[in-house]
Design a protein around this motif. Structure first.
Motif: not given
Length: 81
Positions: A32-33, A26, A36, A56, A21-22, A28-29, A54
């Motif tokens: 995507a997570r 982020d 998933t 980390d 996690a960023l 887009d990240g 969200r």
């Protein structure tokens, strides 16, 4: 309580390969997570996907290890006193 929650969140994210996690900036990240997590087929993970996406996982893992280490050291110190 945070120790337990951090452990569980980190384990869940690693289990469904939803990291790293960023952070929340982020988008887009995070998206995507979240996909998933939702594809995991685990009902409770799917329900919590917007929040878990969200988190980390590495930060939660570090916190858990540091907290566990501190607890062990406190007990060792207390047993010596």
């Amino acid at each position: 309580m945070r120790f337990l929650v951090a452990s569980l969140i980190g384990a869940l994210l690693r289990e469904v390969q939803a990291g790293p996690a960023l952070g929340v900036s982020d988008r887009d990240g995070v998206a995507a997570r979240q996909r998933t997590l939702e594809d995991s087929g685990l009902r409770h993970v799917i329900e919590a996907a917007p929040r878990l996406a969200r988190s980390d996982r590495d930060a939660e893992y570090r916190y858990t290890v540091q907290a566990a280490t501190a607890l062990v050291l406190d007990r060792v110190r207390a047993s010596r006193a």
